[in-house]
Design a protein around this motif. Structure first.
Motif, PDB file in Angstrom:
ATOM      1  N   ALA A 170      61.691  49.998  62.215  1.00  0.00           N
ATOM      2  CA  ALA A 170      60.748  49.929  60.932  1.00  0.00           C
ATOM      3  C   ALA A 170      60.130  51.632  60.833  1.00  0.00           C
ATOM      4  N   LEU A 171      60.298  52.340  61.892  1.00  0.00           N
ATOM      5  CA  LEU A 171      59.758  53.686  61.747  1.00  0.00           C
ATOM      6  C   LEU A 171      60.114  54.271  60.256  1.00  0.00           C
ATOM      7  N   PRO A 172      61.316  54.332  59.791  1.00  0.00           N
ATOM      8  CA  PRO A 172      61.479  55.065  58.322  1.00  0.00           C
ATOM      9  C   PRO A 172      60.523  54.553  57.150  1.00  0.00           C
ATOM     10  N   ILE A 173      59.984  53.326  57.387  1.00  0.00           N
ATOM     11  CA  ILE A 173      59.287  52.879  56.243  1.00  0.00           C
ATOM     12  C   ILE A 173      57.681  53.116  56.354  1.00  0.00           C
ATOM     13  N   VAL A 174      57.422  53.600  57.592  1.00  0.00           N
ATOM     14  CA  VAL A 174      56.166  53.847  57.758  1.00  0.00           C
ATOM     15  C   VAL A 174      55.420  54.731  56.876  1.00  0.00           C
ATOM     16  N   ALA A 175      56.109  55.810  56.195  1.00  0.00           N
ATOM     17  CA  ALA A 175      55.443  56.816  55.436  1.00  0.00           C
ATOM     18  C   ALA A 175      55.296  56.128  54.191  1.00  0.00           C
ATOM     19  N   ALA A 176      56.082  55.277  53.940  1.00  0.00           N
ATOM     20  CA  ALA A 176      55.832  54.438  52.516  1.00  0.00           C
ATOM     21  C   ALA A 176      54.483  53.870  52.345  1.00  0.00           C
ATOM     22  N   LEU A 177      53.989  53.647  53.550  1.00  0.00           N
ATOM     23  CA  LEU A 177      52.573  53.128  53.820  1.00  0.00           C
ATOM     24  C   LEU A 177      51.459  54.329  53.765  1.00  0.00           C
ATOM     25  N   THR A 178      51.601  54.890  54.834  1.00  0.00           N
ATOM     26  CA  THR A 178      50.918  56.065  55.151  1.00  0.00           C
ATOM     27  C   THR A 178      50.403  57.126  54.020  1.00  0.00           C
ATOM     28  N   THR A 179      51.527  57.467  53.283  1.00  0.00           N
ATOM     29  CA  THR A 179      51.504  58.678  52.337  1.00  0.00           C
ATOM     30  C   THR A 179      50.467  58.130  51.060  1.00  0.00           C
ATOM     31  N   PRO A 180      50.645  56.910  50.667  1.00  0.00           N
ATOM     32  CA  PRO A 180      49.764  56.699  49.282  1.00  0.00           C
ATOM     33  C   PRO A 180      48.265  56.141  49.803  1.00  0.00           C
ATOM     34  N   TYR A 181      48.221  55.689  51.097  1.00  0.00           N
ATOM     35  CA  TYR A 181      46.993  55.391  51.771  1.00  0.00           C
ATOM     36  C   TYR A 181      46.396  56.775  51.895  1.00  0.00           C
ATOM     37  N   ARG A 182      46.859  57.870  52.298  1.00  0.00           N
ATOM     38  CA  ARG A 182      46.267  59.265  52.593  1.00  0.00           C
ATOM     39  C   ARG A 182      45.876  59.698  51.240  1.00  0.00           C
ATOM     40  N   ALA A 183      46.603  59.407  50.240  1.00  0.00           N
ATOM     41  CA  ALA A 183      46.257  60.241  48.868  1.00  0.00           C
ATOM     42  C   ALA A 183      44.844  59.342  48.555  1.00  0.00           C
ATOM     43  N   LEU A 184      44.675  58.153  48.754  1.00  0.00           N
ATOM     44  CA  LEU A 184      43.460  57.446  48.342  1.00  0.00           C
ATOM     45  C   LEU A 184      42.279  57.737  49.361  1.00  0.00           C
ATOM     46  N   TYR A 185      42.321  57.841  50.842  1.00  0.00           N
ATOM     47  CA  TYR A 185      41.652  57.968  51.629  1.00  0.00           C
ATOM     48  C   TYR A 185      41.842  59.166  52.368  1.00  0.00           C
ATOM     49  N   PRO A 186      41.616  60.622  51.971  1.00  0.00           N
ATOM     50  CA  PRO A 186      42.174  61.690  52.810  1.00  0.00           C
ATOM     51  C   PRO A 186      41.343  61.799  54.012  1.00  0.00           C
ATOM     52  N   ASP A 187      40.164  61.210  54.365  1.00  0.00           N
ATOM     53  CA  ASP A 187      39.296  61.534  55.636  1.00  0.00           C
ATOM     54  C   ASP A 187      39.801  60.410  56.597  1.00  0.00           C
ATOM     55  N   VAL A 188      40.972  59.709  56.352  1.00  0.00           N
ATOM     56  CA  VAL A 188      41.543  58.746  57.652  1.00  0.00           C
ATOM     57  C   VAL A 188      42.615  59.461  58.131  1.00  0.00           C
ATOM     58  N   SER A 189      42.762  59.501  59.262  1.00  0.00           N
ATOM     59  CA  SER A 189      43.898  59.947  59.924  1.00  0.00           C
ATOM     60  C   SER A 189      44.562  58.891  60.717  1.00  0.00           C
ATOM     61  N   PHE A 190      46.031  59.202  61.156  1.00  0.00           N
ATOM     62  CA  PHE A 190      46.481  58.128  61.851  1.00  0.00           C
ATOM     63  C   PHE A 190      47.075  58.448  62.928  1.00  0.00           C
ATOM     64  N   THR A 191      47.425  57.548  63.938  1.00  0.00           N
ATOM     65  CA  THR A 191      48.379  57.582  65.030  1.00  0.00           C
ATOM     66  C   THR A 191      49.318  56.499  64.862  1.00  0.00           C
ATOM     67  N   ILE A 192      50.840  56.763  65.055  1.00  0.00           N
ATOM     68  CA  ILE A 192      51.845  55.804  64.939  1.00  0.00           C
ATOM     69  C   ILE A 192      52.582  55.943  66.171  1.00  0.00           C
ATOM     70  N   TRP A 193      52.737  54.515  66.689  1.00  0.00           N
ATOM     71  CA  TRP A 193      53.524  54.515  67.858  1.00  0.00           C
ATOM     72  C   TRP A 193      54.732  53.664  67.642  1.00  0.00           C
ATOM     73  N   SER A 194      55.600  54.080  68.474  1.00  0.00           N
ATOM     74  CA  SER A 194      57.070  53.170  68.419  1.00  0.00           C
ATOM     75  C   SER A 194      56.943  52.335  69.684  1.00  0.00           C
ATOM     76  N   ARG A 195      57.058  50.884  69.363  1.00  0.00           N
ATOM     77  CA  ARG A 195      56.809  49.914  70.343  1.00  0.00           C
ATOM     78  C   ARG A 195      57.763  48.823  70.078  1.00  0.00           C
ATOM     79  N   THR A 196      58.045  47.994  71.266  1.00  0.00           N
ATOM     80  CA  THR A 196      58.955  46.705  70.930  1.00  0.00           C
ATOM     81  C   THR A 196      58.133  46.002  70.170  1.00  0.00           C
ATOM     82  N   SER A 197      58.531  44.803  69.836  1.00  0.00           N
ATOM     83  CA  SER A 197      57.938  43.757  69.041  1.00  0.00           C
ATOM     84  C   SER A 197      56.787  43.181  69.919  1.00  0.00           C
TER      85      SER A 197
END
Length: 302
Positions: free
Chosen positions: A100-127
């Motif tokens: 699912a990693l390729p679609i993470v940016a489809a969530l974080t990019t519009p989120y960041r545009a709305l809330y520029p003061d929120v930062s992210f950590t993204i982990w790759s993990r098993t289910s």
């Protein structure tokens, strides 16, 4: 009591007294004293002790369940008050299954545009790790499979269905095929993700449904390793179309759709808690907008 419950959570996460103390920013004697005080308050033993951590007693396991709920609510309350005062800010932790990693940016990019003061950590993990991180309050949300294996005590927003492709070298005998079946996939030497990944368990099940015994001659938890082996022309692999588009074409490989099974659903999962922390609630809102834009759980977007 909240700080003592935080110690208990840290111990559950670290499974080690020293590492739990380090995670809390305190000394090990301070951690031990705090846990002892918690036991005195409840009048029961919570932790099995020896030369090292030996797990929780039955009472400790139950208190741990309550600790997750109480600490989660206190953290959410603090975040909401801070957001009311200063606007949405802080840090959002998302654990995603590798496919699912390729679609993470489809969530974080519009989120960041709305809330520029929120930062992210993204982990790759098993289910399974995604669910553990959510349960232990180490992640705020996850991206994982929704309808293949139990997802536990979480809420979910379905996003898309994961289509599979056979990925082969350009001169492979199947490279120019419009599609292949799972039975045909089973006829070629495969390199696949390791069985701790749910994606692999799904593929194995589809092959068995096609009366093919899964037989990966190479396994890895790295998709780069899989794709570089496909480049040698000695192997093929099976990956979701989104991952294949992101990595396979970059390696000069061909993607051939695999037909014959209903593809699994990938979605955003988040704690079953009300109210949610404001950062998580905003992410859920973005996921719902994304799901609507992708037209009610479609196949993976191009």
């Amino acid at each position: 009591m909240i700080d003592k419950l935080e110690y208990l959570l840290a111990l559950a996460q670290a499974q080690h007294f020293g590492r739990a103390a380090e995670a809390c920013g305190i000394t090990q004697p301070t951690l031990s004293a705090g846990l002892k005080q918690l036991e005195e308050q409840f009048g029961v033993l919570l932790v099995n002790r020896g030369s090292r951590f030996q797990g929780f007693t039955p009472e400790g396991a139950r208190v741990l369940e309550w600790a997750r709920r109480v600490v989660g609510d206190v953290r959410a309350m603090r975040d909401e008050v801070r957001a009311l005062k200063q606007g949405l800010a802080g840090h959002l932790r998302i654990a995603a299954v590798p496919t699912a990693l390729p679609i993470v940016a489809a969530l974080t990019t519009p989120y960041r545009a709305l809330y520029p003061d929120v930062s992210f950590t993204i982990w790759s993990r098993t289910s399974l790790q995604v669910l553990d991180l959510l349960e232990n309050l180490e992640a705020d949300a996850g991206l994982t499979y929704l309808d293949n294996e139990p997802v536990g005590r979480v809420r979910a927003v379905p996003l898309y269905r994961e289509r599979y492709c056979l990925i082969v070298a350009t001169d492979h005998v199947m490279a120019d095929r419009p599609s292949v079946t799972w039975a045909e996939v089973g006829t070629v030497p495969l390199c696949l993700l390791t069985p701790d990944n749910q994606n692999r368990r799904i593929i194995d099940r589809y092959l068995r449904h096609a009366n093919v015994q899964p037989n990966a001659t190479l396994e890895s938890n790295s998709m780069i390793v899989l794709l570089t082996h496909v480049q040698t022309k000695r192997w093929a692999t099976v990956l979701p179309a989104a991952m294949g588009d992101a990595l396979g074409r970059e390696h000069g490989l061909r993607l051939v759709p695999v037909t014959g099974e209903e593809p699994p659903t990938i979605g955003l999962v988040y704690p079953k808690r009300e109210p949610l922390p404001p950062q998580t609630a905003a992410l859920v809102a973005e996921a719902r907008k994304l799901a609507a834009a992708w037209n009610d759980v479609p196949h993976e977007p191009a």
